[in-house]
Design a protein around this motif. Structure first.
Motif, short mmCIF file in Angstrom:
data_model
loop_
_atom_site.label_atom_id
_atom_site.label_comp_id
_atom_site.label_asym_id
_atom_site.label_seq_id
_atom_site.Cartn_x
_atom_site.Cartn_y
_atom_site.Cartn_z
N ARG A 46 0.86 -1.19 0.00
CA ARG A 46 0.00 0.00 0.00
C ARG A 46 0.89 1.23 0.00
O ARG A 46 1.83 1.31 0.80
N ALA A 47 0.56 2.17 -0.86
CA ALA A 47 1.42 3.35 -0.99
C ALA A 47 1.65 4.02 0.36
O ALA A 47 2.78 4.44 0.66
N ALA A 55 -3.08 6.26 -8.93
CA ALA A 55 -3.60 5.15 -8.12
C ALA A 55 -5.00 5.51 -7.61
O ALA A 55 -5.72 6.26 -8.29
N ASP A 56 -5.40 4.96 -6.46
CA ASP A 56 -6.73 5.22 -5.92
C ASP A 56 -6.90 6.70 -5.61
O ASP A 56 -6.08 7.30 -4.91
N THR A 57 -7.98 7.29 -6.10
CA THR A 57 -8.15 8.74 -5.95
C THR A 57 -8.33 9.16 -4.48
O THR A 57 -7.92 10.26 -4.12
N GLU A 58 -8.91 8.28 -3.65
CA GLU A 58 -9.09 8.65 -2.23
C GLU A 58 -7.76 9.00 -1.58
O GLU A 58 -7.70 9.80 -0.64
N GLY A 59 -6.70 8.35 -2.05
CA GLY A 59 -5.39 8.58 -1.45
C GLY A 59 -4.69 9.83 -1.97
O GLY A 59 -3.65 10.23 -1.42
N TYR A 60 -5.22 10.47 -3.01
CA TYR A 60 -4.47 11.54 -3.68
C TYR A 60 -4.00 12.67 -2.74
O TYR A 60 -2.87 13.11 -2.87
N PRO A 61 -4.87 13.17 -1.82
CA PRO A 61 -4.36 14.28 -0.99
C PRO A 61 -3.11 13.88 -0.20
O PRO A 61 -2.15 14.64 -0.13
N GLU A 62 -3.12 12.65 0.34
CA GLU A 62 -1.93 12.21 1.09
C GLU A 62 -0.75 11.92 0.17
O GLU A 62 0.40 12.19 0.51
N TYR A 63 -1.03 11.37 -1.02
CA TYR A 63 0.07 11.11 -1.96
C TYR A 63 0.71 12.43 -2.39
O TYR A 63 1.92 12.52 -2.54
N ALA A 64 -0.13 13.44 -2.60
CA ALA A 64 0.40 14.74 -3.02
C ALA A 64 1.30 15.32 -1.92
O ALA A 64 2.39 15.84 -2.20
N GLU A 65 0.85 15.20 -0.68
CA GLU A 65 1.66 15.74 0.44
C GLU A 65 2.98 14.99 0.55
O GLU A 65 4.04 15.60 0.71
#
Ligand SMILES: C[S@@+](CC[C@H](N)C(=O)[O-])C[C@H]1O[C@@H](n2cnc3c(N)ncnc32)[C@H](O)[C@@H]1O
Length: 190
Positions: free
Chosen positions: A94-95, A114-124
């Motif tokens: 998991r990322a 990847a999964d869009t729900e994770g995008y805010p955390e992936y961006a950070e």
């Protein structure tokens, strides 16, 4: 080779990037002379192959996917493309479990698909991982064009619309939303 990877990506349910997006990723990797790249969402390796094609010959792509089957298909894509094994690190996980283990400011380019729900955390995480001048690239930020339509208020559209605004206003970044593929948001770390 990329065509076969694309077909397998579709079959596995890991929608591959199209040619326009792949070419844009390759140009960005080449402009940056990106030697250290992170990707979240390996799929069957289509976007990874484009990135590697733009990177210098000693550049290393670290790519993360939660699905073992996708990771192993991507390894085959990279081998079939003649990419030496030391140029890729395909991590199954998991990322959000993997990203905290990676070093701050050590990467030239972070690609998120990847999964869009994770995008805010992936961006950070992406902002944390990038060196000054490095680029964060997020796929599907127009989300089937609903992001630009104020009447569309489903959860994914709202999440991506809000994220796009917050990255646009983030003083650590200079960003642009490119109308390629599903919308490629690119942001340079100042
Ligand atoms: C759209 S596909 C990626 C396609 C790929 N970039 C390409 O062009 O071939 C999204 C991928 O994200 C992976 N994924 C979904 N949630 C994830 C998570 N939490 N961590 C890591 N990977 C995830 C899926 O397994 C899938 O392979």
């Amino acid at each position: 080779m990329v065509e076969r990877a694309r077909r397998d990506g579709e079959r596995l349910g890991a929608a591959p990037v199209g040619t326009g997006t792949g070419a844009a990723l390759r140009v960005i990797a080449a402009m940056l002379r990106a030697r250290h790249v992170i990707e979240i969402g390996t799929g069957a390796g289509t976007s990874g192959a484009w990135l590697l094609d733009g990177m210098p010959s000693d550049g290393v792509l670290t790519t993360i996917d939660v699905e073992p089957e996708h990771a192993s298909r991507a390894r085959r894509t990279f081998a079939e493309a003649g990419i030496p094994p030391q140029r890729t690190r395909v991590i199954t996980g998991r990322a959000l479990d993997v990203l905290p283990r990676l070093n701050d400011g050590a990467y030239d380019l972070v690609h998120v698909d990847a999964d869009t729900e994770g995008y805010p955390e992936y961006a950070e995480h992406g902002i944390r991982l990038l060196r000054p001048g490095g680029v964060l690239a997020l796929e599907n930020m127009l989300w089937h064009d609903t992001v630009a339509d104020p009447a569309s208020r489903d959860a994914t559209t709202v999440l991506l619309r809000d994220l796009g605004k917050s990255l646009r206003d983030d003083e650590r970044l200079a960003s642009a939303l490119l109308p390629v593929g599903g919308g490629l948001l690119v942001a340079v770390r100042r």
